[in-house]
Each structure stands twice: as C-alpha cells, then as structure tokens.
Scaffold this motif. Structure first.
Motif, PDB file in Angstrom:
ATOM      1  N   MET A  34      26.002  10.301  28.271  1.00  8.22           N
ATOM      2  CA  MET A  34      26.137  10.529  29.710  1.00  8.22           C
ATOM      3  C   MET A  34      26.834   9.349  30.385  1.00  8.22           C
ATOM      4  O   MET A  34      27.654   9.522  31.290  1.00  8.22           O
ATOM      5  N   ALA A  35      26.491   8.128  29.949  1.00  2.00           N
ATOM      6  CA  ALA A  35      27.139   6.940  30.510  1.00  2.00           C
ATOM      7  C   ALA A  35      28.614   6.900  30.141  1.00  2.00           C
ATOM      8  O   ALA A  35      29.458   6.468  30.943  1.00  2.00           O
ATOM      9  N   CYS A 236      17.112   3.948  31.089  1.00  4.61           N
ATOM     10  CA  CYS A 236      18.205   3.202  30.443  1.00  4.61           C
ATOM     11  C   CYS A 236      19.255   2.784  31.464  1.00  4.61           C
ATOM     12  O   CYS A 236      19.773   1.656  31.408  1.00  4.61           O
ATOM     13  N   PHE A 237      19.587   3.656  32.410  1.00  3.29           N
ATOM     14  CA  PHE A 237      20.574   3.323  33.430  1.00  3.29           C
ATOM     15  C   PHE A 237      20.087   2.196  34.327  1.00  3.29           C
ATOM     16  O   PHE A 237      20.875   1.342  34.758  1.00  3.29           O
ATOM     17  N   VAL A 238      18.801   2.185  34.639  1.00  2.34           N
ATOM     18  CA  VAL A 238      18.250   1.147  35.508  1.00  2.34           C
ATOM     19  C   VAL A 238      18.155  -0.188  34.781  1.00  2.34           C
ATOM     20  O   VAL A 238      18.433  -1.248  35.352  1.00  2.34           O
ATOM     21  N   MET A 245      25.499  -0.010  28.838  1.00  2.00           N
ATOM     22  CA  MET A 245      25.126   1.327  28.393  1.00  2.00           C
ATOM     23  C   MET A 245      26.114   1.882  27.375  1.00  2.00           C
ATOM     24  O   MET A 245      25.735   2.630  26.466  1.00  2.00           O
ATOM     25  N   ILE A 246      27.369   1.534  27.529  1.00  2.00           N
ATOM     26  CA  ILE A 246      28.387   2.034  26.602  1.00  2.00           C
ATOM     27  C   ILE A 246      28.441   1.188  25.333  1.00  2.00           C
ATOM     28  O   ILE A 246      28.706   1.684  24.245  1.00  2.00           O
ATOM     29  N   GLU A 247      28.167  -0.096  25.464  1.00  2.00           N
ATOM     30  CA  GLU A 247      28.284  -1.011  24.334  1.00  2.00           C
ATOM     31  C   GLU A 247      27.054  -1.028  23.436  1.00  2.00           C
ATOM     32  O   GLU A 247      27.164  -1.224  22.223  1.00  2.00           O
TER      33      GLU A 247
END
Length: 367
Positions: A34-35, A236-238, A245-247
């Motif tokens: 999603m990220a 996870c986003f917070v 988030m991508i790495e």
C-alpha cells in the motif's frame, strides 16, 4: 441424507475459515504494498477493497442458494452437465492449489529467516505437513473447529500492535489525499489480494447449518479482514516514515521489535511463532478444497488419498527447488491477477447466466 449434513459448520466456523484464508495470505505484504502504490493514503485503498469485495461475495452466496445441498461443482453439473463441470473443477483446483502453495511458501520462508535459519526447508515443510494432514483428513467439520480455535487463541494478538503507537508520529498519515485519488485507485487491484478467499463459500455453503445467514457471514469475514489489515497498516504508517515503509522489509514483523518487556527478549520471535497458526489458515482449507475438486472430478478415492498425493508432490518439488522471497512476491502478483478473474469476475458471470437461464425457462413455461 446429504453427506454435507454429516459435517456441519456453525456460523462462526464459517466466518473464521473465510477470514482465516484472507488474513493469512496477505497480512505481511499489504502495508508495504500500500505504501509503494499510494503512500500513506494506502489505508483508503483497503476500505475501497472491502467495498468492492462485498459485491462478488454476496453474489457468490446468491449463486449457492440454487444448490443448498451441494457445492458449486454440483450446481454447475446440474445446470450444464458433468462434462462442462469438470473443466470448472480443474480450474478451481489449480487456483486453490496456487493459493495453498503461496501460503505454505511464505510461511516456510519466514520460518527460515526468523526462526530456523540452519534447518533444512524440507524438514520444516514436513513438520508443517503433519498438522495439515491431521486437520484436513477429517473434512470441513474439523476445518471449522481448527479455525475457531485459532481465532479464539489469537484474538488478543492484533491489540499488541497498538503498543508501538506511543512512539509513532500521526503526522505521517496527514494530510489525507495528499496526491489525489489516482494513487489510491492504482493500489486497489493489489489490495484485492488481501480479500481473496471468499471462494470458500462455494464449498462451505452446503455444510452451513443456518444458510440464511451465509451472506451476513461472508460480509463479517470481509470486515474482520479489513479491520485487521487496516489496524496493522495504520500502525506501520504511523511508526515508520513514508520512506522507511518502502525500504523496510516486512514492516509488520519489524514493528514488533519496538515492543519490549523486562522479562522477555526478541518478542518478535514469539509473535512469529504464534502467527504460524494464523498463516496455516491460508493453506490448510485451500489444500482441502483443492483435494475435494480433484476427488469430485475423478469421482474416485476419498479426499484423504488426494491430500496425501498433494502433500507428497509439494514436498518433493520443494526439496529440489525453493523459490526466493522475490520470486514469492512475483507469485503473489500473478495470483492477484488470477484471483480477480476467478473470485471477482467469474461469480458475476455465473450469476448473470443463472438469472438469464431462469428468465428464459419461465418464459418458455408461460409460452
């Protein structure tokens, strides 16, 4: 007496099997995917995926109302004949086999990386096969009890993910719709992977004791899946920044490292061990349904015999070749595309055909 009456399913067992398949197959990959597609607005795609999934889910139940005492294969046989039903059975078997293999593969790779680095993957797979066979050999009744036990035993687990929020930054997820709707809509096809599994309705419906609640059950299962994915994705986003988030590989597991207790170290290892039970709900029912399709096609030996053959085939294949994490991601990508056809488009096509066929039949009777 119908053979399905001998292995009844309660409403909650029906819900937990469907939700278990959905959660187990994609819970680790959804936040990062999603990220990658929609940034921190990816959580909106999860909600949109739930709304989209509701339509084919309810149509699946509507289709099965035409065969209360049989599976989808029996319904197709009754409407189109056995020789046209056999190709459908083979398609379902191949699709469910792919779903079961992806679930097993992901579990095997996680165990190798996080728990048993020096253990042969073949040995780990054999250990996973033991409970798989014990549960599936008894049929849907045991599947329902197993899924119910797993959910009751692990129902507290998602709330542990609330602990990292005290160290997170809520500013990471605002402003909402920072890049518009296009990135979010582009993430929807990927998020549909997290809702694959309601195909189980085709095989569970005749076992359900209160069939009038089948529609509510599949919606409840989809909602449980949405809430689970939404909770973990938002955590996870917070906690992680948009670039992290991508790495970060497997942020769902990495975020557990922030949880610390004075009496316990490496808590993520404990949680991964517990999650194996949840992951098993992705491959055990799928493997059973695949064996059922093969048994129905040949009208031969019991499902148990096909299960043994399938486990032996997977074990021998894995002994000679074990895909990597990147290859498993590619398999998930392919399964998403195939799943959209089998679980989202096919029920709509079948429902339209049945409606037209019934209308033509009534006109012929009136004429």
């Amino acid at each position: 007496m119908s053979p399905f009456v001998k292995s009844p399913l309660s409403f909650l067992q029906y819900v937990f099997i469907i939700a278990g398949i959905q959660i187990g197959i994609a819970i680790l990959s959804i936040p990062r995917e999603m990220a990658r597609f929609a940034g921190t607005d990816g959580w909106i795609a999860i909600v949109l995926g739930w709304l989209i999934t509701s339509i084919p889910s309810l149509l699946t139940v509507q289709i099965m109302k035409g065969s209360p005492d049989g599976t989808i294969l029996d319904l197709i046989k009754k409407k189109l004949g056995r020789w046209l039903a056999i190709p459908f059975a083979l398609v379902f078997a191949a699709y469910l086999g792919g779903m079961a293999y992806i679930g097993l593969l992901r579990t095997l790779l996680i165990i190798r990386v996080w728990l048993l680095q020096n253990t042969s993957p073949f040995i780990v797979l054999v250990l996973l096969f033991i409970p798989t066979y014990i549960v599936t050999r008894e049929g849907t009744n045991m599947l329902g009890r197993f899924a119910e036990a797993i959910f009751y035993f692990l129902c507290w687990l998602p709330f542990i993910y609330l602990l990292p929020l005290k160290e997170g930054q809520w500013l990471n997820i605002i402003p909402i719709l920072k890049e518009g709707w296009l990135p979010i809509l582009s993430a929807v096809p990927t998020v549909l992977f997290a809702y694959l599994g309601f195909i189980a309705v085709f095989f569970l419906y005749p076992h359900l004791t209160h069939k009038k609640h089948a529609g509510a059950g599949v919606l409840l299962a989809n909602t449980i899946t949405m809430m689970m994915n939404l909770l973990i994705t938002l955590v996870c986003f917070v906690y992680f920044s948009p670039s992290e988030m991508i790495e970060v590989n497997q942020p769902v597991i990495s975020v557990l490292k922030t949880i610390q207790f004075k009496f316990l170290e490496r808590i993520e290892i404990i949680f991964i061990s517990l999650y194996i039970g949840l992951y098993s709900l992705s491959w055990i029912p799928a493997l059973y349904f695949m064996a059922y399709c093969l048994k129905w096609t040949t009208n031969g030996a019991r499902v148990r015999s096909y299960l043994i053959g399938l486990l032996a085939f997977i074990g021998i294949g894995t002994y000679f070749y074990l895909p990597t994490f990147n290859q498993s991601v590619w398999l998930e990508y392919m399964m998403t595309r195939i799943g959209i056809v089998v679980e989202y488009i096919l029920p709509i096509v079948i429902w339209i055909y049945l409606v037209i066929r019934e209308k033509v039949r009534r006109e012929e009777q009136l004429g």
